[in-house]
Design a protein around this motif. Structure first.
Motif, PDB file in Angstrom:
ATOM      1  N   UNK A   1       0.850  -1.182   0.000  1.00 26.87           N
ATOM      2  CA  UNK A   1       0.000   0.000   0.000  1.00 26.87           C
ATOM      3  C   UNK A   1       0.883   1.228   0.000  1.00 26.87           C
ATOM      4  N   UNK A   2       0.645   2.100  -0.971  1.00 31.59           N
ATOM      5  CA  UNK A   2       1.406   3.343  -1.072  1.00 31.59           C
ATOM      6  C   UNK A   2       0.544   4.513  -0.616  1.00 31.59           C
ATOM      7  N   UNK A   3       1.181   5.588  -0.232  1.00 32.74           N
ATOM      8  CA  UNK A   3       0.476   6.786   0.211  1.00 32.74           C
ATOM      9  C   UNK A   3      -0.263   7.418  -0.968  1.00 32.74           C
ATOM     10  N   UNK A   4      -1.198   8.285  -0.653  1.00 31.25           N
ATOM     11  CA  UNK A   4      -1.953   8.995  -1.692  1.00 31.25           C
ATOM     12  C   UNK A   4      -0.995   9.783  -2.580  1.00 31.25           C
ATOM     13  N   UNK A   5      -1.212   9.705  -3.884  1.00 34.24           N
ATOM     14  CA  UNK A   5      -0.364  10.424  -4.820  1.00 34.24           C
ATOM     15  C   UNK A   5       0.867   9.642  -5.252  1.00 34.24           C
ATOM     16  N   UNK A   6       0.979   8.383  -4.808  1.00 33.86           N
ATOM     17  CA  UNK A   6       2.100   7.543  -5.201  1.00 33.86           C
ATOM     18  C   UNK A   6       1.586   6.199  -5.699  1.00 33.86           C
ATOM     19  N   UNK A   7       2.394   5.530  -6.484  1.00 33.94           N
ATOM     20  CA  UNK A   7       2.062   4.194  -6.972  1.00 33.94           C
ATOM     21  C   UNK A   7       3.252   3.271  -6.728  1.00 33.94           C
ATOM     22  N   UNK A   8       2.981   1.976  -6.649  1.00 32.96           N
ATOM     23  CA  UNK A   8       4.046   1.006  -6.411  1.00 32.96           C
ATOM     24  C   UNK A   8       4.788   0.717  -7.705  1.00 32.96           C
ATOM     25  N   UNK A   9       6.113   0.806  -7.656  1.00 30.03           N
ATOM     26  CA  UNK A   9       6.968   0.489  -8.801  1.00 30.03           C
ATOM     27  C   UNK A   9       7.580  -0.881  -8.539  1.00 30.03           C
ATOM     28  N   UNK A  10       7.170  -1.876  -9.354  1.00 31.80           N
ATOM     29  CA  UNK A  10       7.606  -3.250  -9.132  1.00 31.80           C
ATOM     30  C   UNK A  10       9.099  -3.417  -9.364  1.00 31.80           C
ATOM     31  N   UNK A  11       9.680  -2.651 -10.287  1.00 28.68           N
ATOM     32  CA  UNK A  11      11.112  -2.788 -10.579  1.00 28.68           C
ATOM     33  C   UNK A  11      11.978  -2.398  -9.384  1.00 28.68           C
ATOM     34  N   UNK A  12      11.645  -1.265  -8.768  1.00 23.43           N
ATOM     35  CA  UNK A  12      12.452  -0.796  -7.642  1.00 23.43           C
ATOM     36  C   UNK A  12      11.940  -1.304  -6.303  1.00 23.43           C
ATOM     37  N   UNK A  13      10.667  -1.752  -6.268  1.00 23.59           N
ATOM     38  CA  UNK A  13      10.101  -2.234  -5.025  1.00 23.59           C
ATOM     39  C   UNK A  13       9.740  -1.119  -4.060  1.00 23.59           C
ATOM     40  N   UNK A  14       9.553   0.086  -4.582  1.00 22.84           N
ATOM     41  CA  UNK A  14       9.216   1.229  -3.741  1.00 22.84           C
ATOM     42  C   UNK A  14       8.028   1.968  -4.327  1.00 22.84           C
ATOM     43  N   UNK A  15       7.508   2.934  -3.568  1.00 21.84           N
ATOM     44  CA  UNK A  15       6.426   3.792  -4.042  1.00 21.84           C
ATOM     45  C   UNK A  15       7.035   5.009  -4.732  1.00 21.84           C
ATOM     46  N   UNK A  16       6.501   5.340  -5.892  1.00 21.81           N
ATOM     47  CA  UNK A  16       6.987   6.479  -6.662  1.00 21.81           C
ATOM     48  C   UNK A  16       5.889   7.523  -6.746  1.00 21.81           C
ATOM     49  N   UNK A  17       6.269   8.800  -6.763  1.00 22.07           N
ATOM     50  CA  UNK A  17       5.323   9.907  -6.866  1.00 22.07           C
ATOM     51  C   UNK A  17       4.756   9.922  -8.283  1.00 22.07           C
ATOM     52  N   UNK A  18       3.427  10.076  -8.353  1.00 16.92           N
ATOM     53  CA  UNK A  18       2.760  10.143  -9.653  1.00 16.92           C
ATOM     54  C   UNK A  18       2.909  11.564 -10.187  1.00 16.92           C
ATOM     55  N   UNK A  19       3.418  11.686 -11.406  1.00 11.92           N
ATOM     56  CA  UNK A  19       3.560  13.013 -12.008  1.00 11.92           C
ATOM     57  C   UNK A  19       2.523  13.162 -13.130  1.00 11.92           C
ATOM     58  N   UNK A  20       1.872  14.313 -13.145  1.00  5.48           N
ATOM     59  CA  UNK A  20       0.905  14.611 -14.209  1.00  5.48           C
ATOM     60  C   UNK A  20      -0.420  14.241 -13.870  1.00  5.48           C
TER      61      UNK A  20
END
Length: 51
Positions: free
Chosen positions: A32-51
């Motif tokens: 589960x990622x925070x609001x405004x972020x999505x999980x990136x399977x390659x890095x295994x972390x949550x990334x900020x959604x841009x746009x």
């Protein structure tokens, strides 16, 4: 007293085995990622959604 010790030992051995068996059907963990972020399977972390 020996029977009590054997039953206790059996319970202590069986408990972790039963707990592990309950998780065998899971193929992946949920993330589960925070609001405004999505999980990136390659890095295994949550990334900020841009746009």
């Amino acid at each position: 007293m020996t029977i009590k010790m054997l039953l206790t030992a059996a319970a202590l051995v069986a408990a972790p085995i039963a707990a592990g068996a309950a998780c065998l059907g899971h193929s992946e963990a949920g993330m589960t990622c925070a609001a405004g972020t999505v999980f990136d399977a390659e890095s295994g972390t949550c990334k900020v959604v841009s746009g």
